[in-house]
Motif scaffolding. Sequence first.
Motif, mmCIF file in Angstrom:
data_model
loop_
_atom_site.group_PDB
_atom_site.id
_atom_site.type_symbol
_atom_site.label_atom_id
_atom_site.label_comp_id
_atom_site.label_asym_id
_atom_site.label_seq_id
_atom_site.Cartn_x
_atom_site.Cartn_y
_atom_site.Cartn_z
ATOM 1 N N PRO A 49 0.824 -1.208 0.000
ATOM 2 C CA PRO A 49 0.000 0.000 0.000
ATOM 3 C C PRO A 49 0.858 1.259 0.000
ATOM 4 C CG PRO A 49 0.012 -1.009 2.186
ATOM 5 C CD PRO A 49 0.740 -1.945 1.273
ATOM 6 N N LEU A 50 0.496 2.196 -0.858
ATOM 7 C CA LEU A 50 1.178 3.483 -0.931
ATOM 8 C C LEU A 50 0.192 4.570 -0.535
ATOM 9 C CD1 LEU A 50 3.268 2.912 -4.199
ATOM 10 C CD2 LEU A 50 4.070 2.825 -1.837
ATOM 11 N N GLY A 51 -0.422 5.266 -1.501
ATOM 12 C CA GLY A 51 -1.374 6.310 -1.164
ATOM 13 C C GLY A 51 -2.630 5.770 -0.520
ATOM 14 N N ILE A 52 -3.111 6.440 0.511
ATOM 15 C CA ILE A 52 -4.315 6.034 1.245
ATOM 16 C C ILE A 52 -5.212 7.243 1.421
ATOM 17 C CG2 ILE A 52 -5.229 5.017 3.378
ATOM 18 C CD1 ILE A 52 -2.400 3.829 3.817
ATOM 19 N N GLU A 53 -6.487 7.088 1.084
ATOM 20 C CA GLU A 53 -7.448 8.179 1.220
ATOM 21 C C GLU A 53 -8.721 7.674 1.898
ATOM 22 O OE1 GLU A 53 -6.945 11.345 0.404
ATOM 23 O OE2 GLU A 53 -4.949 10.945 -0.410
ATOM 24 N N LEU A 54 -9.356 8.541 2.643
ATOM 25 C CA LEU A 54 -10.646 8.232 3.240
ATOM 26 C C LEU A 54 -11.718 8.281 2.159
ATOM 27 C CD1 LEU A 54 -12.229 7.760 5.910
ATOM 28 C CD2 LEU A 54 -12.522 10.247 6.011
ATOM 29 N N ASP A 55 -12.589 7.293 2.136
ATOM 30 C CA ASP A 55 -13.675 7.248 1.163
ATOM 31 C C ASP A 55 -14.786 8.192 1.611
ATOM 32 O OD1 ASP A 55 -15.696 6.670 -0.617
ATOM 33 O OD2 ASP A 55 -15.493 4.496 -0.456
ATOM 34 N N PRO A 56 -15.064 9.264 0.859
ATOM 35 C CA PRO A 56 -16.086 10.224 1.291
ATOM 36 C C PRO A 56 -17.503 9.689 1.189
ATOM 37 C CG PRO A 56 -15.328 10.776 -0.903
ATOM 38 C CD PRO A 56 -14.454 9.648 -0.422
ATOM 39 N N VAL A 57 -17.688 8.580 0.486
ATOM 40 C CA VAL A 57 -19.035 8.040 0.323
ATOM 41 C C VAL A 57 -19.599 7.530 1.634
ATOM 42 C CG1 VAL A 57 -20.400 6.231 -0.781
ATOM 43 C CG2 VAL A 57 -18.717 7.515 -2.120
ATOM 44 N N ASP A 58 -18.787 6.802 2.423
ATOM 45 C CA ASP A 58 -19.283 6.324 3.719
ATOM 46 C C ASP A 58 -18.519 6.925 4.887
ATOM 47 O OD1 ASP A 58 -16.866 4.973 3.765
ATOM 48 O OD2 ASP A 58 -17.737 2.966 3.675
ATOM 49 N N GLY A 59 -17.425 7.643 4.617
ATOM 50 C CA GLY A 59 -16.658 8.286 5.678
ATOM 51 C C GLY A 59 -15.943 7.329 6.596
ATOM 52 N N ALA A 60 -15.843 6.045 6.215
ATOM 53 C CA ALA A 60 -15.226 5.064 7.097
ATOM 54 C C ALA A 60 -14.264 4.136 6.373
ATOM 55 C CB ALA A 60 -16.308 4.236 7.806
ATOM 56 N N SER A 61 -14.552 3.834 5.114
ATOM 57 C CA SER A 61 -13.670 2.947 4.355
ATOM 58 C C SER A 61 -12.451 3.699 3.848
ATOM 59 C CB SER A 61 -14.437 2.334 3.172
ATOM 60 O OG SER A 61 -15.519 1.544 3.620
ATOM 61 N N LEU A 62 -11.464 2.929 3.391
ATOM 62 C CA LEU A 62 -10.242 3.498 2.830
ATOM 63 C C LEU A 62 -10.141 3.153 1.354
ATOM 64 C CD1 LEU A 62 -7.629 2.482 5.568
ATOM 65 C CD2 LEU A 62 -8.768 4.695 5.307
ATOM 66 N N LEU A 63 -9.618 4.095 0.576
ATOM 67 C CA LEU A 63 -9.260 3.834 -0.808
ATOM 68 C C LEU A 63 -7.738 3.805 -0.855
ATOM 69 C CD1 LEU A 63 -11.918 6.191 -2.309
ATOM 70 C CD2 LEU A 63 -11.863 3.702 -2.607
ATOM 71 N N VAL A 64 -7.185 2.695 -1.294
ATOM 72 C CA VAL A 64 -5.759 2.437 -1.177
ATOM 73 C C VAL A 64 -5.160 2.180 -2.553
ATOM 74 C CG1 VAL A 64 -4.001 0.931 -0.170
ATOM 75 C CG2 VAL A 64 -6.082 1.448 1.126
ATOM 76 N N CYS A 65 -4.090 2.906 -2.850
ATOM 77 C CA CYS A 65 -3.300 2.604 -4.041
ATOM 78 C C CYS A 65 -2.254 1.572 -3.642
ATOM 79 C CB CYS A 65 -2.615 3.856 -4.576
ATOM 80 S SG CYS A 65 -3.727 5.031 -5.347
ATOM 81 N N ASP A 66 -2.399 0.356 -4.164
ATOM 82 C CA ASP A 66 -1.435 -0.698 -3.873
ATOM 83 C C ASP A 66 -0.544 -0.877 -5.102
ATOM 84 O OD1 ASP A 66 -0.399 -3.571 -3.791
ATOM 85 O OD2 ASP A 66 -1.302 -3.397 -1.802
ATOM 86 N N ALA A 67 0.749 -0.781 -4.896
ATOM 87 C CA ALA A 67 1.683 -0.805 -6.019
ATOM 88 C C ALA A 67 1.585 -2.078 -6.843
ATOM 89 C CB ALA A 67 3.111 -0.637 -5.498
ATOM 90 N N TYR A 68 1.140 -3.180 -6.246
ATOM 91 C CA TYR A 68 1.085 -4.456 -6.955
ATOM 92 C C TYR A 68 -0.334 -4.931 -7.258
ATOM 93 C CZ TYR A 68 5.984 -4.572 -5.622
ATOM 94 O OH TYR A 68 7.303 -4.248 -5.472
ATOM 95 N N ARG A 69 -1.339 -4.427 -6.528
ATOM 96 C CA ARG A 69 -2.711 -4.907 -6.714
ATOM 97 C C ARG A 69 -3.629 -3.866 -7.340
ATOM 98 N NH1 ARG A 69 -5.313 -7.851 -1.715
ATOM 99 N NH2 ARG A 69 -6.767 -8.337 -3.424
ATOM 100 N N GLY A 70 -3.168 -2.647 -7.528
ATOM 101 C CA GLY A 70 -4.000 -1.602 -8.120
ATOM 102 C C GLY A 70 -4.768 -0.823 -7.079
ATOM 103 N N LEU A 71 -5.918 -0.307 -7.489
ATOM 104 C CA LEU A 71 -6.751 0.478 -6.585
ATOM 105 C C LEU A 71 -7.630 -0.449 -5.755
ATOM 106 C CD1 LEU A 71 -7.626 3.357 -5.755
ATOM 107 C CD2 LEU A 71 -9.422 3.194 -7.491
ATOM 108 N N ARG A 73 -10.321 -0.951 -2.131
ATOM 109 C CA ARG A 73 -11.192 -0.354 -1.121
ATOM 110 C C ARG A 73 -11.193 -1.272 0.091
ATOM 111 N NH1 ARG A 73 -16.946 -0.056 0.261
ATOM 112 N NH2 ARG A 73 -17.428 2.060 1.002
ATOM 113 N N VAL A 74 -10.836 -0.701 1.249
ATOM 114 C CA VAL A 74 -10.764 -1.479 2.492
ATOM 115 C C VAL A 74 -11.886 -1.014 3.397
ATOM 116 C CG1 VAL A 74 -9.331 -2.150 4.450
ATOM 117 C CG2 VAL A 74 -8.264 -1.663 2.234
ATOM 118 N N THR A 75 -12.824 -1.910 3.705
ATOM 119 C CA THR A 75 -13.983 -1.577 4.520
ATOM 120 C C THR A 75 -13.637 -1.639 6.000
ATOM 121 O OG1 THR A 75 -14.695 -3.884 4.290
ATOM 122 C CG2 THR A 75 -15.664 -2.273 2.788
ATOM 123 N N PRO A 76 -14.489 -1.062 6.877
ATOM 124 C CA PRO A 76 -14.161 -1.000 8.311
ATOM 125 C C PRO A 76 -13.905 -2.350 8.962
ATOM 126 C CG PRO A 76 -15.931 0.520 7.808
ATOM 127 C CD PRO A 76 -15.703 -0.275 6.558
#
Length: 295
Positions: A49-71, A73-76
Amino acid sequence: MVVPRQRPPRLIRPSGSISGAEDGRLWCWPVDAPPGTRPRLLAETGGRPLGIELDPVDGASLLVCDAYRGLLRVTPDGVVHELTGADAPVHLADNAAVARDGTVYFTDSSDRFPLSHWKRDLLEHRPNGRVLAYDRRTGRTEVVASGLYFPNGVALTPDESALMLVETATHRLLRIDLPEGRATVLADLPAYPDNVAAVGDGTYWIALPSPRLPIMERLLPHPRVRQLVALLPGAVQPQPRRYGLVALVDGEGRVLRTLHGPDGGYWMITGVRQHGDQLWLGSLTATGVARVSLT
């Protein structure tokens, strides 16, 4: 890294700083954690995992740029979902910015080299990178801009009409107009940039892992020599300087403030996020995150 609500450093809940580790794990520190606090494990991506952002849709999940797996979404509950797959291959997902409608703009830094060989991409100095947009309504990933030199950090302008983007290889700060993808060079930076984080007021922090290296700059006009240097063992290739550096810029690319760590105590800074009067820092080489007071 992520810090609550302010387009963080690199949360499952908006209550802490999140960082990704080389072994694929995501860790969380409370925002008010005293020095030496051990982090809490949130999830494991199975990649890097490299870049990590909060998902504004639910305000709880993460959107993660993974260098090997792509984009991702990690849920709570820690479950990892792949958002980009074989229909839209991503080679080196790096950093992201999320629009209010949920669209994820993210960088695909190189279509030639994986993260483990990122130095080779910089040395070859070819426009192998691009900016992509993931539309969660359709599940499609589209190209916003291409022909970029290791595009890395990215952030949305306050009105979401453009992206602020840095190219590590050319040490340039660009503005990418949306939706057409037209690029304008705003600044030639004095160091190699990595992550970009919007403060929310039209200014942006840029992580600068190393000041420019004279040998790298001298190699730029000589592509064949660069290619030969790229094939050398990593130990004898040009090395980043042990110097901590971040900069605050405005929407025109003007530098407003810089923070320096010339002793190299915390260096190779690749992630930066402001939360209140504190700046959270992440590093490609350090074994922890750092926090600096801005007052």
